[in-house]
Motif scaffolding. Structure first.
Motif, short mmCIF file in Angstrom:
data_model
loop_
_atom_site.label_atom_id
_atom_site.label_comp_id
_atom_site.label_asym_id
_atom_site.label_seq_id
_atom_site.Cartn_x
_atom_site.Cartn_y
_atom_site.Cartn_z
N LEU A 24 0.66 -1.34 0.16
CA LEU A 24 -0.17 -0.10 -0.08
C LEU A 24 0.92 1.34 0.23
CD1 LEU A 24 -2.84 1.40 0.17
CD2 LEU A 24 -2.87 1.08 3.04
N GLY A 25 2.11 1.14 0.42
CA GLY A 25 2.76 2.26 0.44
C GLY A 25 3.46 2.63 -0.58
N ALA A 26 3.78 0.92 -1.47
CA ALA A 26 4.50 1.57 -2.28
C ALA A 26 3.32 2.36 -3.35
CB ALA A 26 4.87 0.02 -2.83
N TRP A 27 2.44 1.48 -3.41
CA TRP A 27 1.23 2.23 -4.45
C TRP A 27 1.05 3.58 -3.80
CZ3 TRP A 27 -3.89 3.49 -3.58
CH2 TRP A 27 -4.74 3.37 -4.28
N LEU A 28 0.79 4.41 -2.93
CA LEU A 28 0.63 5.34 -2.68
C LEU A 28 1.83 6.15 -2.38
CD1 LEU A 28 -1.01 5.22 0.86
CD2 LEU A 28 -2.07 5.70 -1.42
N ARG A 29 3.16 5.92 -2.42
CA ARG A 29 4.44 6.32 -3.15
C ARG A 29 4.43 6.26 -4.98
NH1 ARG A 29 6.22 3.75 0.64
NH2 ARG A 29 7.53 2.28 -1.15
N HIS A 30 4.57 5.77 -5.58
CA HIS A 30 3.89 5.58 -6.99
C HIS A 30 3.27 6.61 -7.55
CE1 HIS A 30 4.92 3.68 -10.76
NE2 HIS A 30 3.54 3.93 -11.21
N ARG A 31 1.72 6.75 -6.65
CA ARG A 31 0.82 7.79 -7.04
C ARG A 31 1.18 9.01 -7.41
NH1 ARG A 31 -5.16 7.63 -4.34
NH2 ARG A 31 -3.99 8.46 -2.66
N ALA A 32 1.69 9.27 -6.08
CA ALA A 32 2.24 10.53 -5.43
C ALA A 32 3.35 11.02 -6.73
CB ALA A 32 2.79 11.01 -3.59
N ALA A 33 4.11 10.56 -6.97
CA ALA A 33 5.48 10.31 -7.82
C ALA A 33 4.78 10.94 -9.78
CB ALA A 33 6.26 9.01 -7.64
N ARG A 35 2.04 12.37 -10.36
CA ARG A 35 1.17 13.59 -10.31
C ARG A 35 2.63 14.44 -10.06
NH1 ARG A 35 -2.46 11.80 -5.94
NH2 ARG A 35 -0.42 12.51 -4.25
N ARG A 36 3.51 14.64 -8.68
CA ARG A 36 4.14 15.30 -8.86
C ARG A 36 5.24 15.56 -10.58
NH1 ARG A 36 8.37 17.18 -5.00
NH2 ARG A 36 6.06 16.57 -3.64
N LEU A 37 5.64 14.06 -11.36
CA LEU A 37 6.53 14.55 -11.97
C LEU A 37 5.22 14.66 -13.48
CD1 LEU A 37 8.72 13.42 -13.63
CD2 LEU A 37 7.66 11.46 -13.89
N ALA A 38 4.05 14.31 -13.16
CA ALA A 38 3.21 15.46 -14.17
C ALA A 38 3.44 16.68 -13.99
CB ALA A 38 1.81 14.79 -14.46
N ALA A 39 3.53 17.20 -12.99
CA ALA A 39 3.90 18.74 -12.41
C ALA A 39 4.95 19.13 -12.85
CB ALA A 39 2.89 18.96 -10.81
N LEU A 40 6.04 19.06 -12.78
CA LEU A 40 7.01 19.25 -13.21
C LEU A 40 7.49 19.43 -14.58
CD1 LEU A 40 9.10 17.93 -9.84
CD2 LEU A 40 8.16 20.39 -10.31
N ASP A 41 6.55 18.42 -14.75
CA ASP A 41 7.25 17.45 -16.61
C ASP A 41 6.55 19.03 -17.20
OD1 ASP A 41 7.97 16.82 -19.23
OD2 ASP A 41 6.78 15.28 -19.63
#
Length: 51
Positions: A24-33, A35-41
């Protein structure tokens, strides 16, 4: 069920819960990453506008 098998069952349950929490933690970190990548790209706006 003997006391030994109760401990075995409890340890399996704790291991399954621990692995589930890690997944669950890995899935949540992947989802946040994602979103972060989409915001910074800088190319994301061009892709969104072309689609």
């Amino acid at each position: 069920m003997t006391l030994h098998w109760a401990h075995v069952a409890a340890s399996y349950a704790l291991a399954a819960l621990g692995l589930g929490a890690l997944a669950l933690g890995a899935w949540l970190r992947h989802r946040a990453a994602r979103r972060r990548l989409a915001a910074l790209d800088p190319r994301a706006a061009a892709r969104d506008g072309a689609a």
